[in-house]
Design an enzyme around this catalytic site. Structure first.
Site, PDB file in Angstrom:
ATOM      1  CG  ASP A   1      53.198  62.760   7.094  1.00 41.67           C
ATOM      2  OD1 ASP A   1      52.971  62.181   6.013  1.00 41.67           O
ATOM      3  OD2 ASP A   1      52.816  63.923   7.334  1.00 41.67           O
TER       4      ASP A   1
ATOM      5  CG  HIS B   1      52.101  63.886   2.996  1.00 42.15           C
ATOM      6  ND1 HIS B   1      51.984  63.989   4.363  1.00 42.15           N
ATOM      7  CD2 HIS B   1      51.170  64.731   2.480  1.00 42.15           C
ATOM      8  CE1 HIS B   1      51.023  64.847   4.663  1.00 42.15           C
ATOM      9  NE2 HIS B   1      50.522  65.314   3.539  1.00 42.15           N
TER      10      HIS B   1
ATOM     11  CB  SER C   1      49.484  68.366   4.306  1.00 36.86           C
ATOM     12  OG  SER C   1      48.728  67.237   4.623  1.00 36.86           O
TER      13      SER C   1
END
Length: 583
Positions: A198, A253, A497
């Protein structure tokens, strides 16, 4: 590209993937340098040393040797491919024999790609790292040793108290990851290594630090650049990775994903699905949220080499949303590029699976049936402004979602209905999990709380002005929890996600129960992990009359039966059932 959604996306462009993942209230990766000496991490075998070079953002003009490319060759055809590169005036710049590619500077990629020994030629695109504003935070503070006070011994069982923000985690309630559910039965183990490919993981976050594995964490982004537009300047981290900037997340994220998987039970904030596992940062995403081929392959190969048990991939490989091997609307160079992405990721996935890595990915946020795609209007998404509208069909695939051996996860909202933004498909959907859905009006939960709450880096929230000078959240999308002088921040996000890490956490529980000693800690056959994931899921049938997604998406038709269908795959993942299932 990361697969999370913003409020703006929800209100204005519902059904399309976005370019960066931020919070529902519009809350706004770091790079690397030389790997830490003496880390004891095994390096790649049978690789060809690579030297730094300028990177191409697209196919180089014919006759100009300015482009750096990955040249994938057919099995046993390395020498023939090398000759094709040299005959075209190219220069060898490295490669990896295990994944079957050369790195070369080429002026005429189409000429190289025409050789029968070559199966794909893909630009080695520029990669970003932490912006200058994050320079002071590149070296994270050491993570506390072991668990924080109040945490049960790793892998232990028994009663636990709910975390302070557990009442906001409808997602954990849905899958049975609660104090009276899986937490009292199986929570993973410290010897279970969970890799997160990520934008990075904030290793200093108080609700992540106890489970962060600094020794194995790596960045796979080249050193010395500040954004994807800058190009390569410095060391190529390659297959072994660069350790210095691991543990930093300038976007947020990856931190959110890691928190959902494995935030500890420590009397602060929230708990993840598997609160006793080790979290390994495998940074491959740029500041802009882009995931290019080489760092993604490098991260997967490294995970295989060091014994990572399960990897979460909440992205698709840029710059093509759909990769087509022979689309007449693409140029010859574009076809070679897409063939290289498909082949390179297929080889990396196969390599990881053969070495015991279970692979889990988000299915995507375009709200379409991946078995019947008709149009791609966002590819290529790099460089900026290059996208075109092209007709596509089912021969075109998203990567890694549609690769064999990868578990693809659809998203549901708090009502249990498929989120309208979530992609789906009878062939493509393997399992479902909570991903949040702002438009899920069938749920009594309202507003931003329909999203998934998980950890957020304080630095990202401050940069986006989502908290004030005193550290107070400016709106309901951000939550702060303070205990004993320690404060931690969390934010709501939604997207596939957010769904995928729930499945990754349950896979970690299964591995913790049934894995055997192996490289890195435990090991377990990915096929067996997958079987138990599906067997422990809660089957869910299509909505009545074929069904549609939430938010009035009547155009979304669910196919299949209760045991396997295009909306929910084999059902909604369940941690409590996985904690007690027998083999």
């Amino acid at each position: 590209m990361m697969l999370a959604r913003t409020e703006e996306d929800l209100l204005n462009t519902r059904g399309h993937l976005i370019r960066a993942a931020v919070s529902i209230a519009l809350v706004g990766a770091a790079g690397c340098s030389a790997a830490t000496a003496g880390s004891g991490v095994p390096g790649p075998a049978a690789t060809v040393p690579a030297s730094p070079s300028a990177s191409a953002s697209g196919p180089a003009p014919k006759g100009q040797s300015t482009g750096r490319y990955l040249v994938f060759y057919a099995e046993g055809k390395r020498e023939a491919a090398l000759k094709a590169v040299q005959d075209a005036g190219g220069e060898l710049d490295g490669g990896d024999e295990r994944l079957g590619y050369l790195i070369a500077r080429i002026g005429d990629p189409e000429r190289v790609g025409a050789d029968p020994s070559v199966v794909g030629v893909t630009p080695d695109r520029p990669i970003g790292m932490a912006s200058s504003a994050l320079a002071a935070r590149r070296a994270p503070a050491p993570a506390p040793a072991g668990h924080r006070p109040g945490v049960l011994p790793s892998g232990g069982q028994g009663p636990v108290k709910p975390e302070p923000l557990a009442h906001l985690q409808w997602d954990m309630e849905m899958i049975g990851a609660t104090a009276t559910g899986s937490y009292a039965k199986a929570r993973g183990k410290r010897s279970v290594l969970v890799g997160v490919i990520d934008t990075g993981i904030d290793a200093t976050h108080p609700d992540i630090a106890p489970n962060f594995n600094k020794e194995l964490s790596r960045s796979f982004l080249p050193a010395g650049v500040s954004s994807a537009a800058d190009g390569h300047r410095g060391k190529d981290c390659g297959r072994t990775g660069c350790a210095e900037y691991a543990g930093v997340d300038g976007e947020g994220h990856g931190t959110h994903v890691a928190s959902t998987i494995g935030s500890p039970i420590n009397g602060l904030g929230i708990a993840g699905v598997a609160p006793d596992v080790s979290l390994v940062d495998l940074r491959a995403g740029t500041d802009e949220g882009l995931f290019f081929l080489k760092p993604t392959m490098d991260a997967l190969a490294y995970a295989a080499d060091v014994g990572i048990d399960v990897v979460n991939m909440s992205f698709f490989v840029d710059p093509w949303q759909f990769n087509c091997t022979d689309n007449p609307e693409d140029s010859p160079a574009e076809r070679l590029d897409q063939r290289g992405i498909i082949e390179g990721m297929r080889r990396a996935v196969d390599y990881a699976r053969r070495h015991g890595v279970t692979l889990i990915t988000a299915i995507g946020n375009t709200g379409i049936d991946l078995g019947r795609p008709e149009r791609d209007g966002m590819s290529p998404n790099y460089p900026k402004g290059a996208a075109k509208v092209r007709r596509i069909d089912n021969s075109c695939i998203t990567v890694p979602t549609e690769l064999d051996g990868v578990i693809s996860v659809t998203a549901v909202g708090p009502s249990g209905n498929k989120a309208g933004y979530s992609d789906y498909g009878l062939e493509q959907a393997d399992i479902a999990a909570p991903g949040g859905d702002l438009f899920d009006t069938a749920s009594p939960i309202v507003g931003v709380r329909r999203g998934i709450l998980a950890a957020a880096p304080e630095s990202v929230l401050r940069a986006a002005r989502r908290i004030d000078d005193k550290g107070n959240p400016r709106d309901a999308s951000v939550v702060r929890d303070c205990r004993g002088g320690t404060c931690a921040y969390y934010r709501y996000l939604e997207g596939t996600s957010m769904a995928a890490p729930h499945v990754t956490g349950v896979a970690a529980i299964i591995i913790g129960r049934f894995g055997v000693p192996g490289k890195g800690g435990l090991t377990m056959d990915p096929a067996e992990v997958e079987r138990l994931l599906y067997a422990s899921a809660m089957p869910k049938a299509c909505p009545a009359a074929g069904g549609s997604g939430s938010g009035g998406r009547a155009d979304q038709v669910c196919e299949g039966g209760k045991r396997k269908n295009g909306f929910f795959g084999h059902g909604i993942v369940n941690a409590d059932r996985a904690a007690v299932i027998s083999r």
